[in-house]
Design an enzyme around this catalytic site. Structure first.
Site, short mmCIF file in Angstrom:
data_model
loop_
_atom_site.label_atom_id
_atom_site.label_comp_id
_atom_site.label_asym_id
_atom_site.label_seq_id
_atom_site.Cartn_x
_atom_site.Cartn_y
_atom_site.Cartn_z
N HIS A 143 -79.63 30.89 -13.96
CA HIS A 143 -80.96 31.01 -14.57
C HIS A 143 -80.90 32.13 -15.59
O HIS A 143 -79.88 32.83 -15.73
CB HIS A 143 -82.02 31.28 -13.52
CG HIS A 143 -82.48 30.04 -12.80
ND1 HIS A 143 -83.16 29.03 -13.45
CD2 HIS A 143 -82.35 29.64 -11.51
CE1 HIS A 143 -83.43 28.06 -12.59
NE2 HIS A 143 -82.95 28.40 -11.41
N ASP A 173 -83.72 31.80 -21.72
CA ASP A 173 -84.36 30.48 -21.70
C ASP A 173 -84.95 30.09 -23.05
O ASP A 173 -84.62 29.04 -23.60
CB ASP A 173 -85.47 30.46 -20.65
CG ASP A 173 -84.94 30.32 -19.23
OD1 ASP A 173 -83.71 30.23 -19.07
OD2 ASP A 173 -85.74 30.32 -18.30
#
Length: 406
Positions: A143, A173
């Site tokens: 992540h 992200d």
């Protein structure tokens, strides 16, 4: 006219970074079709990030779902031969495919780049993955916090004597993957105009994160300079750049990096004796040395505690000082500059009523972006899309019964 009018995008990314990438393409005029897995069909990720159903709560969720606005939804079972055939037919008419699976997954499903380019050589196919499609880490899960760790970003963020501080999931992200994906897709579409061929785009969250710190790596590679956490000018180690508390408990940010802006601040707060204590080039990679810097910070902080946040904003903007109010989301939404730039907009949903969303950041003078529709419900456009591809209602009903579509 919209900038990306007549560009068809198939969105298989599902998670927020991919959705943000295709949201931007949709805002700029592309026809974006969310190709969604049928709930309960597929592997562990089946249904993850799937559009909501038609119940009242689902409609409300869709109305506020800015990441999936300007999109249609069709449900597929890509593990079904019939479902894949439907996808192939849709892919023949597409310009762009965006996917966010772990490397190798789309190939196993039969919808990877090599599969699609056989039926559509003009396809621009963009894969968003944590560490890229190849290399020793390519199959590792991750992540944002993992990607920015390995990219060297996380280690530079935070206070000097504290642990690294994660900057939400904005870097890996959304800046590292979403925006790099948009840039890659637009570049490939432009190249296709000249070559007539599409191409494959391999976007890595970690690669994109590392790219963002180019200004710092270039000095490191050239001179061996290190960017130690909390010890340089852009990390608020010096008094001319940082966050200060005000009389009312609110905070302001000061960005007086340039000597003339620091001079303006010093004059505004009556400390002309500090004008010479301005930023120097070596401050970007060197921590403050000597007690004077601590004294200056303490004195500036004490002065800024004598007035409220809004009072200082009004005073210092008049003195041409780079200053910002530190907002929470509610305050940000009502700021006059934010509202003027239409970065917070109110739009109407026929079922929910007026909803608030983030606006469109890319301002084009002749072909501006537009919110043309709010986020879809799951499979809301399946029949419409298949009818446009030449399927009959009877065929569509048969595909539904076979759980090939949803």
């Amino acid at each position: 006219m919209l900038a990306l009018e007549n560009i068809k995008v198939l969105d298989m990314a599902h998670l927020a970074p991919g959705s943000y990438c295709t949201m931007i393409l949709g805002d700029l005029g592309a026809e974006v079709i969310k190709c969604e897995a049928l709930p309960g069909v597929g592997g562990r990720g089946a249904g993850l990030g799937t559009s909501p159903g038609p119940d009242p709560e689902g409609r409300k969720r869709a109305a506020f779902d800015a990441l999936n606005r300007n999109k249609k939804s069709i449900g597929f079972n890509l593990r079904s031969e019939q479902g894949r055939d439907v996808f192939y037919k849709l892919a023949r008419t597409a310009d762009v495919i965006v996917e966010g699976f772990r490397p190798g997954a789309v190939k196993r499903l039969g919808v990877g780049y090599d599969d699609i380019k056989k039926i559509n050589p003009r396809i621009v196919y963009c894969s968003l993955s944590g560490f890229g499609q190849d290399g020793p880490y390519s199959q590792y899960p991750g992540h944002d916090i993992n990607y920015i760790s390995i990219a060297g970003v996380l280690g530079m963020i935070g206070e000097a004597d504290g642990p690294p501080v994660a900057p939400l999931n904005l870097v890996g992200d959304f800046a590292g993957a979403s925006l790099q994906g948009v840039i890659g897709i637009l570049a490939a579409l432009l190249a296709r105009v000249q070559t007539g061929k599409g191409q494959y785009i391999d976007i890595s969250y970690a690669d994109g994160s590392l790219s963002l710190i180019t200004m710092f790596t270039q000095v490191h590679y050239q001179a061996g300079a290190k960017m130690e956490r909390g010890k340089s000018a852009l990390q608020c180690a010096y008094p001319y750049y940082g966050v200060y508390k005000c009389k009312d408990g609110g905070y302001i940010s000061l960005g007086t990096l340039e000597p003339w802006f620091w001079e303006n601040l010093c004059r505004a707060i009556g400390r002309e004796d500090y004008i010479g204590d301005c930023m120097m080039p070596d401050h970007l990679f060197a921590e403050p040395k000597g007690e004077r810097w601590q004294k200056i910070r303490k004195d500036v902080a004490g002065i800024l505690l004598t007035k409220t946040r809004d009072e200082w904003f009004n005073i210092l903007t008049k003195h041409d000082v780079p200053i910002g109010k530190v907002y929470d989301l509610e305050e940000m939404s009502e700021d006059p500059q934010i509202r003027h730039r239409q970065m917070v907009v109110d739009v109407n949903d026929p079922h929910v009523g007026k909803v608030r969303q983030t606006g469109i950041a890319i301002k084009l003078s002749d072909t501006p972006g537009k919110i043309r529709r709010l986020a879809p419900l799951f499979g809301e456009h399946t029949e419409e899309i298949l009818l446009s591809l030449g399927y009959t209602k009877k065929q569509i009903d048969g595909l539904r019964q076979a759980q090939a579509i949803g």
